[in-house]
Design a protein around this motif. Structure first.
Motif, short mmCIF file in Angstrom:
data_model
loop_
_atom_site.label_atom_id
_atom_site.label_comp_id
_atom_site.label_asym_id
_atom_site.label_seq_id
_atom_site.Cartn_x
_atom_site.Cartn_y
_atom_site.Cartn_z
N ILE A 90 0.33 4.69 -14.86
CA ILE A 90 0.66 4.44 -13.38
C ILE A 90 -0.81 3.89 -11.96
O ILE A 90 -1.55 5.10 -12.20
N ALA A 91 -0.50 3.43 -10.81
CA ALA A 91 -1.87 3.59 -10.15
C ALA A 91 -0.95 3.64 -8.95
O ALA A 91 0.00 2.64 -8.44
N ILE A 92 -2.19 3.67 -7.87
CA ILE A 92 -0.59 3.73 -6.70
C ILE A 92 -2.26 2.42 -5.89
O ILE A 92 -3.35 2.50 -6.30
N VAL A 93 -1.42 2.12 -5.06
CA VAL A 93 -1.67 0.68 -4.36
C VAL A 93 -2.63 1.16 -3.38
O VAL A 93 -2.21 1.12 -2.52
N GLY B 287 -0.05 -3.03 -15.26
CA GLY B 287 0.55 -3.94 -16.19
C GLY B 287 1.33 -4.97 -15.10
O GLY B 287 1.54 -6.27 -15.22
N ALA B 288 2.37 -4.39 -13.88
CA ALA B 288 2.93 -5.24 -12.61
C ALA B 288 2.32 -5.30 -11.79
O ALA B 288 2.85 -5.98 -11.29
N LEU B 289 0.54 -5.77 -11.57
CA LEU B 289 0.00 -5.17 -10.61
C LEU B 289 -0.58 -6.71 -10.61
O LEU B 289 -1.30 -7.15 -11.87
N PRO B 290 -1.20 -7.52 -9.57
CA PRO B 290 -1.81 -9.17 -9.74
C PRO B 290 -3.18 -8.22 -10.47
O PRO B 290 -3.94 -7.39 -9.53
N GLN B 291 -4.08 -9.02 -10.79
CA GLN B 291 -5.59 -9.24 -10.95
C GLN B 291 -5.62 -8.99 -9.25
O GLN B 291 -5.45 -9.21 -7.59
N ASN B 292 -7.31 -7.92 -9.07
CA ASN B 292 -8.26 -8.14 -8.01
C ASN B 292 -7.16 -7.29 -7.12
O ASN B 292 -7.77 -7.01 -5.54
N GLU C 241 0.54 -1.10 -0.25
CA GLU C 241 -0.12 0.09 -0.15
C GLU C 241 0.59 0.97 0.38
O GLU C 241 1.69 1.79 0.53
N GLY C 242 0.86 2.25 -1.00
CA GLY C 242 1.26 3.44 -0.95
C GLY C 242 2.29 4.05 -2.13
O GLY C 242 2.72 4.45 -2.85
N LYS D 250 -6.67 -3.47 -5.28
CA LYS D 250 -7.31 -2.31 -5.07
C LYS D 250 -6.42 -0.80 -5.34
O LYS D 250 -4.90 -1.09 -4.95
N VAL D 251 -6.75 -0.28 -6.21
CA VAL D 251 -5.75 0.76 -6.73
C VAL D 251 -6.77 2.13 -7.22
O VAL D 251 -7.89 2.01 -6.75
N CYS D 252 -5.78 3.50 -6.51
CA CYS D 252 -6.20 4.24 -6.51
C CYS D 252 -5.36 5.41 -7.87
O CYS D 252 -4.47 5.11 -7.47
#
Length: 292
Positions: A220-223, A164-169, A157-158, A171-173
């Protein structure tokens, strides 16, 4: 007959030219109401300097009026406590050489001009404000990555990653719509999107409104989710608190039972007598004709 001829001659040759007086309505400037999604809400004007700064910025509250003509446009806006504006940097960009950017969280504060909290982060001599996630606290280290590995990373988190580097499901903002343009989706309090399947160079992202978008995997997305998730469930409590928040009262023209603005007064539905069950409709008779 002679009288009719004289009248026609007077109408044909008029000594005084016809003058068209301007209408009273044309003397006023018509101001359109702000359309949704244009980013113009007639609530405040922020005085931005030429260079980015973490110093709180001065604002001019418009109170629902057009800054050019001064006419009232949005009637539901007015009053409110004056707040300083904190300039948020929406771009979480890593160095071009591919190395991660590590920043430290110095402070998490409330911003009166936003629903979510903002965090003061820095690295070296550079300071900036970003949107704080739900569990972000002073002293945390947050990292910004730019690489997309073959195997999905373990999100923290943060941290900021390409989707494209994040797994499915996950949560991002603060999700970008286009790479390098800055956050576009999920920037309000308690909002977050969900990472879905990956198709080629695009990733499926599901927004809180259940709308789905295929975005470039380099966005880009923030976890995590935006802080202050209880913002929508806080009771107002009094009409005075609405004035503190910058909302004016209703016009008073709306009435519940009058037929002008509220619920219409209609005649009651007539009583229907049910004496016996409805009869089934008769079966249709079909005829066949054989040709010889």
């Amino acid at each position: 007959m002679n009288l009719l001829v004289k009248l026609c001659s007077r109408l044909a040759v008029s000594p005084r030219p016809l003058q068209v007086m301007p209408s009273r309505a044309s003397a006023y400037k018509h101001v359109e109401k702000p359309a949704p999604g244009t980013g113009k809400a007639f609530r405040r004007i922020v005085h931005y300097p030429e260079e980015y700064t973490v110093k709180p910025l001065n604002v001019t509250n418009l109170g629902g009026r057009d800054p050019v003509s001064g006419r009232m446009v949005a009637k539901g806006i007015g009053g409110g406590i004056k707040h300083k504006y904190h300039w948020v940097d929406w771009k979480r960009l890593a160095p071009k050489d591919g190395s991660p950017l590590v920043e430290k969280v110095f402070e998490v504060i409330e911003d009166g001009c936003r629903t979510g909290h903002v965090a003061l982060v820095g690295q070296g001599d550079e300071l900036r404000y970003i949107m704080a996630t739900e569990n972000m606290k002073p002293g945390n280290l947050i990292t910004t990555y730019s690489e997309i590995p073959r195997i999905p990373v373990r999100p923290k988190e943060g941290d900021a990653h390409p989707i494209g580097a994040l797994p499915q499901n996950t949560k991002v903002c603060c999700v970008e719509m286009h790479p390098g343009r800055g956050a576009f989706f999920c920037k309000s309090a308690g909002s977050c999107a969900t990472i879905g399947r990956k198709v080629g160079n695009e990733v499926l992202v599901t927004l809180p409104s259940k709308r789905e978008f295929f975005l470039n995997q380099e966005c880009i997305a923030i976890v995590g989710r935006i802080s202050n998730a209880i913002h929508s469930s806080i009771p107002i409590g009094s009409a005075q608190r609405l004035r503190w928040l910058g909302y004016r009262p209703r016009s008073g023209l709306w009435q519940r039972k009058s037929g002008i603005h509220g619920r219409k007064i209609r005649a009651p539905i007539p009583i229907m007598a049910i004496t016996k069950p409805r009869e089934k409709p008769a079966e249709a008779i079909t005829f066949t004709l054989k040709t010889f």
